[in-house]
Enzyme design. Structure first.
Site, short mmCIF file in Angstrom:
data_model
loop_
_atom_site.label_atom_id
_atom_site.label_comp_id
_atom_site.label_asym_id
_atom_site.label_seq_id
_atom_site.Cartn_x
_atom_site.Cartn_y
_atom_site.Cartn_z
CG ASP A 66 -37.72 111.30 0.64
OD1 ASP A 66 -37.37 112.34 0.04
OD2 ASP A 66 -37.24 110.18 0.38
CG LEU A 67 -41.04 112.62 -4.80
CD1 LEU A 67 -42.53 112.35 -4.80
CD2 LEU A 67 -40.74 113.86 -5.67
CG ASP A 68 -36.65 111.23 -5.54
OD1 ASP A 68 -37.51 111.13 -6.42
OD2 ASP A 68 -35.90 112.22 -5.43
CB THR A 81 -37.15 109.16 -8.93
OG1 THR A 81 -37.04 109.38 -7.55
CG2 THR A 81 -38.46 109.68 -9.47
CE LYS A 91 -32.28 103.94 -2.97
NZ LYS A 91 -32.88 102.73 -2.41
CB SER A 115 -38.46 115.90 -2.14
OG SER A 115 -37.54 115.47 -3.12
CB ALA A 116 -32.91 116.30 -1.22
CE LYS A 166 -34.80 115.21 2.78
NZ LYS A 166 -35.58 114.22 1.99
CD GLU A 195 -36.04 110.95 3.92
OE1 GLU A 195 -35.58 110.01 3.25
OE2 GLU A 195 -35.93 112.12 3.57
CG ASP A 196 -35.86 106.37 0.30
OD1 ASP A 196 -35.90 107.60 0.52
OD2 ASP A 196 -35.27 105.89 -0.68
#
Ligand code: G6P
Ligand code: MG
Length: 222
Positions: A18-20, A26, A54, A123-124, A154, A178-179
């Site tokens: 995942d990115l954020d 971000t 999130k 990433s979403a 997601k 993932e966070d």
């Protein structure tokens, strides 16, 4: 009771990030952009509520913000509001650079590559490609899933399954990182090993939880 395994039963061939909140933080920019919109609409908005957004896609987040404030808008008005938020967000991320990589992120990407595994991004965010460019890490990824191609956000596993397919790797051979609870649910729904980043209570469905990518050691899984 059996002890849960501490690593995947099958050796991994890919890691899907995942990115954020995993590679970069971000969340603060999403927070400021949503807050600016909420203020202009006279709606309540705070950091605690922002936490619950999130991993939730743009329209899903807007729906939750409006529902919390008891406001109803037409689909056209909602599109305009989402566009407005995104304009604020793009303005904020336009100043990002590699200094905004979270600790250990670049090292983790390089170590996964050096170990010969494939790397995907799930990433979403429709701004993921822009954020990767700002961070200078676009070339670290073998495949970045286009959110526009995904029908179910997601916690549906679709985005992780698509990443695995594009990387040419079976889901069971993938580690997902993932966070967000919604993201961990998506990874587990895809049949992958889930590494959670953050709070073990929030991410209780992850196979393991670490505090950040500086604790991620690909050698442990090989
Ligand atoms: C990530 C963030 C969410 C955000 C979503 C969509 O999952 O955690 O807070 O709403 O991406 O981002 P976008 O850039 O498409 O509005
Ligand atoms: Mg995230």
């Amino acid at each position: 009771m059996n002890t849960p395994p501490s690593k995947p039963l099958v050796p991994p061939r890919a890691v899907i990030f995942d990115l954020d909140g995993v590679i970069t933080d971000t969340a603060q920019y999403h927070f400021h952009a949503w807050q600016r919109l909420a203020i202009s609409l006279g709606l309540p908005f705070d950091e605690a509520f922002n936490e619950s957004l999130k991993g939730i896609d743009r329209m899903g987040s807007l729906d939750r913000i409006l529902a919390r404030g008891g406001k109803v808008y037409s689909p056209q008005q909602k599109l305009a509001l989402a566009r407005q938020k995104n304009e604020h967000y793009i303005e904020l991320i336009s100043t990002m650079d590699s200094a905004q990589l979270l600790p250990g992120a670049l090292q983790a990407l390089c170590a996964v590559r050096a170990a010969g595994l494939r790397i995907g991004l799930a990433s979403a965010s429709r701004n993921a490609a822009l954020v990767l460019t700002r961070l200078g890490i676009t070339r670290c990824f073998d495949h970045v899933v286009e959110v526009a191609e995904i029908e179910r956000p997601k916690p549906d596993p679709e985005i992780f399954l698509t990443a695995a397919q594009r990387l040419g790797v079976r889901p069971v051979q993938c580690i997902g990182v993932e966070d967000a609870a919604a993201g961990v649910a998506a990874i587990k729904g895809a049949g992958m090993w889930a590494v959670g980043i953050g709070d073990a209570e929030v991410l209780s469905h992850a196979d393991e939880v670490i505090s950040g990518l500086d604790q991620f050691d690909i050698q442990h899984y090989l």
